[in-house]
Design an enzyme around this catalytic site. Structure first.
Site, PDB file in Angstrom:
ATOM      1  N   CYS B  86      43.284  13.369  29.891  1.00 35.56           N
ATOM      2  CA  CYS B  86      43.855  12.814  31.395  1.00 35.56           C
ATOM      3  C   CYS B  86      44.601  14.010  31.950  1.00 35.56           C
ATOM      4  CB  CYS B  86      44.350  11.414  31.360  1.00 35.56           C
ATOM      5  SG  CYS B  86      44.223  10.555  32.844  1.00 35.56           S
ATOM      6  N   HIS B 194      40.476   7.833  27.830  1.00 38.10           N
ATOM      7  CA  HIS B 194      41.565   7.683  26.865  1.00 38.10           C
ATOM      8  C   HIS B 194      41.263   7.551  25.557  1.00 38.10           C
ATOM      9  CE1 HIS B 194      45.105   8.230  29.695  1.00 38.10           C
ATOM     10  NE2 HIS B 194      44.327   8.196  30.506  1.00 38.10           N
ATOM     11  N   GLU B 196      42.743   7.363  22.705  1.00 42.55           N
ATOM     12  CA  GLU B 196      43.869   6.343  22.213  1.00 42.55           C
ATOM     13  C   GLU B 196      43.840   5.135  22.474  1.00 42.55           C
ATOM     14  OE1 GLU B 196      44.374   8.317  24.777  1.00 42.55           O
ATOM     15  OE2 GLU B 196      45.918   8.010  25.920  1.00 42.55           O
TER      16      GLU B 196
END
Lengths: 754, 236
Positions: B86, B194, B196
């Site tokens: 990002c 993302h 994560e």
């Protein structure tokens, strides 16, 4: 003192003549300009709650686990395992009406500071928003600007916005409401209060330079209604800088982790005047402030401007002299400005601590008892009076008229699919603009369930298996008809929402948005709403640990409908799997839990489609509500698997029709409801409380379990197909429903420029 | 245990989440402040999401001048895994470590929503544990994620197999539906989604795990390879 014809200075600053007289009496002399300015902001409605305080005392605020109740920057509740939560709700209504983007953005910034000033890491924001209808160009402009402001500030500052509430009603056309709720998490031992204790300790100003923005925000802007001259108030709106705030959060939490501050307070409304007097007053001490030490954004600022500026992203930390070096080094590492601007002083022979403001060596520009600013604002018992048409409004309900007056039926289309579509919009357009996932806590996000579900964790506070269920609720339609029962029903709905996520309510905060307190009807609404909320909070054993009152929400003499907002936090003891959301599955049995009802009083259908915002509100059966909440809490957690629960959704605004429509749209799947279960338009759109729709793969098992729990249950029908069908009443393609729901807000915002 | 640096700029906000996701795949995360001149003893580096330096001027424009970026550039040149997620992707393009640039989303609004992504190349350090053409349910969270580059660069990206991930349903107007690209060597990768945020059933998706595992695998491989030259005599 004043020029011929011009009003005296104190009135221009928003102080009444008798308030000015009290200041003269209190000081034994005429106040200096700086003193007068400080009293005007500190004694404003916004800061002093002078009209509402006598009523707020009736709210229950005590609870076994409450560590900090109302009066501090945020309420704090012990949730076990050495972890506490801090929560707070605020309004930024007037600034957002004038300058939507910055008004909403600085509202977010302000509430974050209230929470991290307690030592808590903010982990969640929620935004209850109320605008005029979308066919009004100005309301579209405000809606779009507010959402962009929350998005711009909240995302950038690095705190997820995990939910909220969205209401459009003509009552907010001239005066939108922008409320913001924040929740933080802290290790219990990091809890710190806004107290300037320890004579000789230093007052250190952290963060932004002080500028001329937001001067008189609390008095000129927040404590008066709107008229024709609104735009002239624009300079009273502050400007936010989320990057500064982000660094301030990290620096402040770092200082607290190192144990370097004895007290800390944010600077919000009323700026330095508020932070210095409140911290000193809470400690029962005094403070000397040296204005030349305050870093300024522009030259030539007067002492009045420096003391009352509401420049954002500033904190006041109280530190021991021997910690100063480490404090300055920590701030430098985080690229945060820090300046010693004052010293904590003791009390005089009279036991009073004084706030002394010096503009250079030996030049005292203010010298007042610190407590007189913070705690001795006048207390008003303003006259109360119920509206003259109260009885008439409650006498005949819309349902009764619907049945009795055949002619009215002709005026009303009876196209129930069109009615349903008119009530439906998908808030996804709004929450997609907010980061709602940061910190990896969001288990059920916005639009997925009746409450947001988070893991109870934060950077530095590892997850230990617990969860939080969060909701913010309001129902101005109910409260306009009956503020007492409406507020109680609002609390009941919040309790049910949290229960539907498997949560046990542990603490509430309230934001009371009302009209002009000088109108006796408004004071009656406020008093009634507080009584209703107090009773419900006692019934459901929820302590109110903090709140906010926003008055003077009026435009051109018309008050808004009373809008008490409840923010409620529930604790989930073991968050082992995702609780069911508002989902459906092919072939699932749909069961209504709770008693059937066709009461339409106070419903959106009555107000928006029948144009009959009238009738008695449906009653709340506290015992039945508690039994329902206990049962659905099990359905959402330990019995979800055993009873094959696919989805759960409460019946609230828009009634069963909108409840089913939202479930269908969520899963892109239809449902068929039988005539024997829903027999009339009124039953389809009734918003009677204490009702839940459950989708389950084991209908028989659920009915048996409900029976054993004493919860009424009715089989509605079955999920599946491409249409939402209520036999004899309604047939609507889910694809059409989806297009209508998802398009409304995006289209309105696309025409925000008018 | 393999150690991977997670750079923290003022304004970064995903560093804790990335650290947790790395730890979940057996990597020891090391948070490194942007003002440091070195990354320490690590076998890879992740630039996490957020708003480095407030995204002032434009995302990544100031972060590329942070002192730590010299060390990041050096690691990239040495062939170590360097991943930008990002805002980290934006920093890598601004720093010239990846081709192209990220503009505002086509609809001119911030978007936080699910995004299905297809693995186009399993050659990069981010996708080495994936199956080619595997579809992953991830989430995006950005205002400036609209990837762009000139026609010649796009042709090169395709020819050199540098397109790591594409969107199944383009949310932001990115050219070629690009969600993630690598450098020619495949050791520097940037992506807007993302990974994560998709590492646990509680959060709704575990499809990010395979990407985190790729990072772990690549870092561990590089650590093994890097140790040898350290003890070998310097050639030339």
């Amino acid at each position: 003192m004043s020029e011929q014809g011009a009003p005296p200075v104190h009135r221009r600053l928003g102080l009444a003549d008798d308030e000015f007289a009290s200041i003269v009496g209190l000081l034994g002399r005429e106040p200096t300009p700086v003193e007068l300015a400080m009293y005007s902001v500190m004694w404003s409605e916004h800061c002093s709650y002078k009209s509402s305080r006598v009523h707020l005392r009736r709210l229950p605020s005590e609870g076994e686990h409450v560590l900090v109740g109302p009066g501090e920057n945020a309420g704090v509740v012990d949730v076990g395992d050495g972890v506490a939560i801090a929560l707070r709700i605020e309004s930024h209504n007037h600034p957002s009406a004038i300058e939507p983007y910055q008004g909403a953005a600085t509202g977010v910034g302000g509430i974050l500071r209230d929470v991290f000033t307690m030592g808590a890491r903010p982990i969640a924001l929620m935004d209850p928003l109320f605008f005029g209808e979308l066919d009004d160009p100005r309301s579209r402009f405000i809606f779009d600007g507010v959402v962009r402001g929350i998005s711009g500030y909240g995302n950038s500052v690095g705190v997820p916005t995990v939910g909220g509430q969205l209401t459009f009603s003509p009552t907010y056309r001239g005066n939108p409401l922008v409320n913001v709720f924040c929740l933080g998490v802290l290790p219990v031992e990091r809890l710190v209060l806004g107290r300037a204790s320890g004579v000789g300790n230093l007052a250190v100003l952290l963060g932004s330079q002080t500028g001329r923005d937001g001067i008189g925000g609390v008095s000129v802007l927040a404590s008066a209604g709107f008229g024709a001259e609104d735009q002239a108030k624009r300079p009273s709106v502050q400007v936010g800088d989320p990057f500064e705030e982000k660094r301030l959060i990290e620096a402040s939490l770092d200082l607290l982790d190192q144990g370097l501050v004895v007290g800390i307070q944010d600077l919000g409304g009323a700026g330095l005047a508020c932070a210095t007097s409140e911290t000193a007053a809470r400690a029962g001490l005094g403070m000397t402030v040296d204005l030349p030490a305050v870093p300024r954004r522009e030259p030539g600022m007067s002492p009045v401007e420096i003391m009352t500026s509401e420049s954002q992203e500033r904190m006041l930390a109280i530190v021991r002299p021997d910690s100063l070096e480490q404090v300055l080094a920590t701030c430098a590492r985080h690229e945060v400005r820090a300046s010693v601007i004052g010293t904590v002083t003791g009390t005089g022979p009279d036991g009073v601590g004084r706030l002394v403001v010096r503009d250079g060596e030996g030049t005292v520009v203010a010298d007042v008892p610190a407590g007189s600013l913070a705690d001795e604002a006048p207390l008003y018992r303003r006259p109360l009076e119920p509206p003259s048409d109260l009885d008439a409004r409650r006498a005949t309900g819309p349902a009764a008229r619907l049945a009795a007056d055949a002619n009215r039926a002709a005026e009303w289309s009876f196209d129930l699919a069109a009615d349903l579509l008119a009530l439906a919009y998908d808030p996804a357009f709004v929450y997609r603009q907010y980061d709602h996932q940061l910190f990896l806590n969001t288990v059920l996000g916005p639009g997925e369930g009746d409450a947001t579900v988070l893991r109870l964790a934060a950077p530095g506070v590892p997850w230990q298996g617990k969860g939080l269920a969060l909701t913010t609720d309001a129902n101005p339609g109910w409260c306009a008809l009956d503020p007492r029962d409406g507020a109680a029903l609002t609390v009941a709905e919040a309790v049910l929402n949290v229960s539907l996520a498997g949560g046990r309510p542990v603490a509430a905060v309230d934001c009371l948005n009302f009209g002009n307190p000088e109108h006796p009807v408004v004071m009656w609404q406020l008093s009634e709403a507080i009584d209703g909320m107090a009773q419900a909070c006692r019934d459901f054993e929820v302590p109110v640990v903090g709140g906010n009152v926003s008055l003077y929400n009026e435009s051109n003499g018309a008050d808004i409908d009373p809008t008490p907002v409840v923010g409620l936090v529930g604790l989930i003891d073991r968050l082992e799997r995702r609780p069911p959301g508002i989902d459906l599955a092919e072939g699932a049995t749909l069961v209504l839990l709770g008693a059937r009802s066709d009461a339409l009083g106070g419903s959106r259908f009555a107000a928006e489609r029948m144009k009959e915002p009238a009738g008695p509100l449906p009653g709340l059966d506290v015992v039945a509500h508690l039994e329902l909440c206990a049962f659905v809490r099990l359905l959402a957690s330990e019995r979800a698997g055993e009873l094959a629960v696919v989805g759960l959704h409460d019946v609230s605004d828009g009634g069963l029709a909108l409840c089913l429509a939202e479930m269908c749209d969520r899963s892109a799947m239809g449902a068929v409801v039988g005539r024997e279960a829903v027999s009339s338009p009124a039953e389809l759109f009734s918003e009677a409380p204490s009702r839940v729709v459950v989708a389950t793969a084991d209908g028989a098992g659920l009915l048996e379990a409900a029976g054993a729990a004493g919860v009424p249950a009715t089989v509605l029908g079955t999920a599946g197909g491409d249409d939402l069908v209520v036999e004899g009443l309604l047939r609507l393609g889910v694809a059409e429903l989806h297009r209508a729901r998802s398009g409304r807000l995006a289209e309105a915002a696309a025409h925000a420029a008018g | 245990m393999t150690r991977v640096a997670v750079v923290v700029f003022p304004g970064s906000n995903c560093e804790h989440d990335v650290a947790a996701a790395l730890a979940a795949v057996g990597v020891e995360p090391v948070l490194v402040w942007h003002g440091e001149a070195t990354l320490g003893d690590v076998a890879g580096v992740v630039l996490p999401g957020g708003f480095a330096h407030g995204d002032y001027l434009r995302p990544g424009a100031i972060a590329r001048f942070s002192p730590v970026m010299a060390a990041v550039t050096e690691m990239a040149a040495e062939g170590a895994p360097v991943i930008g997620i990002c805002n980290g992707f934006q920093v890598l393009t601004e720093a010239g470590l990846l081709p192209g640039a990220l503009r505002r989303n086509e609809g001119l609004r911030f978007l936080c929503e699910p995004a299905s992504c297809r693995v186009r190349s399993a050659r990069s350090v981010l996708t080495s544990a994936c199956e080619p053409d595997q579809v992953l349910e991830l989430a995006i969270n950005h205002y400036e994620g609209n990837y762009t580059c000139d026609e010649a660069t796009l042709r090169l990206l395709v020819e050199n197999d540098q397109i790591a991930l594409t969107y199944e349903d383009n949310p932001n107007g990115s050219i070629g539906d690009i969600a993630g690209v690598s450098n020619e060597a495949g050791n520097v990768v940037g992506l807007m989604p993302h990974p994560e945020r998709a590492i646990s059933p509680l959060l709704g998706s575990t499809d990010g795990v395979v990407l985190m595992e790729s990072i772990a695998k690549s870092a561990s491989a590089w650590a093994g390879r890097a140790r040898r030259p350290a003890h070998a005599p310097v050639a030339n």
